[in-house]
Every structure is written in structure tokens, then in C-alpha cells.
Design an enzyme around this catalytic site. Sequence first.
Site, PDB file in Angstrom:
ATOM      1  NE  ARG A 233      -8.737  -2.168  -3.097  1.00  0.00           N
ATOM      2  CZ  ARG A 233      -7.816  -2.029  -2.149  1.00  0.00           C
ATOM      3  NH1 ARG A 233      -7.929  -2.741  -1.033  1.00  0.00           N
ATOM      4  NH2 ARG A 233      -6.791  -1.208  -2.296  1.00  0.00           N
TER       5      ARG A 233
ATOM      6  CG  HIS B 244      -8.040  -1.338   4.825  1.00  0.00           C
ATOM      7  ND1 HIS B 244      -8.501  -2.588   4.453  1.00  0.00           N
ATOM      8  CD2 HIS B 244      -6.966  -1.090   4.035  1.00  0.00           C
ATOM      9  CE1 HIS B 244      -7.750  -3.057   3.473  1.00  0.00           C
ATOM     10  NE2 HIS B 244      -6.812  -2.170   3.205  1.00  0.00           N
TER      11      HIS B 244
ATOM     12  CD  GLN C 147      -3.051  -3.549   5.879  1.00  0.00           C
ATOM     13  OE1 GLN C 147      -3.217  -3.804   4.690  1.00  0.00           O
ATOM     14  NE2 GLN C 147      -1.991  -3.966   6.551  1.00  0.00           N
TER      15      GLN C 147
ATOM     16  CG  ASP D 124      -2.173   4.541   4.164  1.00  0.00           C
ATOM     17  OD1 ASP D 124      -1.566   4.129   3.152  1.00  0.00           O
ATOM     18  OD2 ASP D 124      -3.416   4.455   4.284  1.00  0.00           O
TER      19      ASP D 124
ATOM     20  CB  CYS E   6      -1.644  -0.568   4.831  1.00  0.00           C
ATOM     21  SG  CYS E   6      -1.886   1.129   4.268  1.00  0.00           S
TER      22      CYS E   6
ATOM     23  NE  ARG F  89      -5.197  -7.428   4.221  1.00  0.00           N
ATOM     24  CZ  ARG F  89      -5.520  -6.604   3.217  1.00  0.00           C
ATOM     25  NH1 ARG F  89      -4.680  -5.665   2.822  1.00  0.00           N
ATOM     26  NH2 ARG F  89      -6.693  -6.689   2.617  1.00  0.00           N
TER      27      ARG F  89
END
Length: 317
Positions: free
Chosen positions: A110, A137, A140, A232, A272, A300
Site C-alpha cells: 500500500r 485500487h 477495492q 470517495d 470505499c 474486501r
Amino acid sequence: MTEPPPSTFPRVRAGDLTSDLDITAEELRQLLDLARLVKRHPERYRLALRGRILSLLFEKPSLRTRMTFEVAAKQLGGDAILNTGPVGGREPVEDVARNLERWTDLIVARTFSQETVDALARFAKIPVVNALSDLYHPCQALADMQTLREQWGEWRGHKLAFVGDGNNVAHSLMLDAARLGLDFACITPPGYEPRPEIVAKAREFAVETGALIEVTNDLDEGLRGAGAVYTDVWASMGFEHEAAERARVFAAYQVNRELMARALPGAFFMHCLPAHREEEVTTEVIESPVSLVFEQAENRLHAQKALLLMLLDGPAH
């Protein structure tokens, strides 16, 4: 008696998931099919990755990504080890990669920069997973596509509208939607559109599936016919210095009751997380019966289990 897991799983031919583009449309569907099975029958997979160890390299704070990868590894019979801070801060990224490949079986990274993920994959002989970068991402988006299929049964014939910054999440959603035949609209203020090259790639995929990929600044146009509305944060990690300006620019794009009314009746809301309530979304919407945010968070875990199974393909020998 617990039913043993399958002896083999579909493979990700690229060997990594540095971006959504590392998996083909066929592999994407196989992964989401496997995620559904893993969710329904977790007991069948509890030893599937026995003896496997994940390296978690996290430059950014995390709740969902860190916890779901750790839980996924443990529930599949393996384990995970976390290291925080800059990847390559104390030594070159290529040295980090070549150390980790000798101790562990897979790297989850990450990072602030996509270049860091790509460098890890270039130098490590073990799989590398992008757990978030400035461009993508993918984990996600996998969970989000799983969540939408649970609600709709299939992706074709539906439309997902993303409202806000054309960021890493928007990129990954667009690429997966195009390959699954899901219509997708990215609705942004002028100057905050997604990367043109990623839009072009999504439209290339859409030629095969018939999906419609839209990029627009017009809320009415983008939300028309949408069965799900996604947003987001306005200032992602690394853009905090722009927060005040973005708050002004994005104010008209807040997902509230009035904005949701421009989509189809009963349209789902998605995020998310973490969410800045009363900024990009109102508490009324995120706490409403149409909100899927916690279903997304749960998935997830299941989507990442499927990804690990396809990248590692069984227990250590």
C-alpha cells in the site's frame, strides 16, 4: 467433517496484481466466482494456504486493507507480517523485494506511488499485490463488483455512477466495469477527470462487452439511469494540502438526498471508506437502507481470499 479445498485454483497468468490490468477479463470473472464460493463455504478453504506467509508493506494508514489481508491469510491457514513506513526509505526498493522473496510468499504493498509497486514486482520473484497506489485500487474494485453482483445478480444491464474525484478508485472501478459489461459514468468537476489513458483502455475493453463508459462534468447526464452511486473522499491521502480548495470545488458534487434522487429510484449508495460525513456524503445517505458501504467492506475479505488463492495456488510444499 470439513470438506477439503480444491487442489488447484484458476491462475493469474501475470503472476501479480500491480494494477487491474494484470488480470484478464476471464480471470476477473473467475476470481469473482471464486470469491462467491469462498464467502459461502469458508470452511472448505481454511487450510488452503497452510504455511504461506504474506509481507504487508504499508506506507499509508489502513483499517480495511490491513485487517482483511491479515484475516484472509489466517483464515486460509497462513499468516501475515506487517511493516509500516516508506518502502525504500532505508534501502532501495529492489533490495527490499529481494529480501522479502526469501522469507515470505507474497507481497502486499500500500504505497503513495505506483512506481513503488511496479518496482517491487520487477525485482521480486514472488507475487506482488497493489493494495492501493496513486493510480489504482484493484482490491477495492474487486470487492465492489462482488457486492454489486450480490444485489443485482449480474452486471450487464446496470449502471454505476462514480461522483467526485477521478482518482485511483475511479480508475479501478472503470476498468473492471468495462470488462464485466457494466455501464459506468465518472462525474467530476472540470479539471478532476480520470487519466485519459485509463479511460481509453476502459473504452477499449467496453468494445468487447458493450458497456458504456462516460466521463462528464454534468451530474444529471451522469446519474441518469444509474442503479448505484459511488463516491470517495475529495482529498485522498497525499492531497491533504488541497483539502480547502477541493471542498470548494466539489461542494456541488456532495452525495445527498437530492443528488441520489437524480439516479434511479432505490439506487444503492457505495463508498470505499473511510468517509468524511457531511463532506462528500451526508450521514443521511450513508446510514440509509440503500447504503452498501459495510457490505463492500466485508467483501474486501472474500475477494482478497480469492485473489490470494489464485496467486499462490495452494499450501506450501
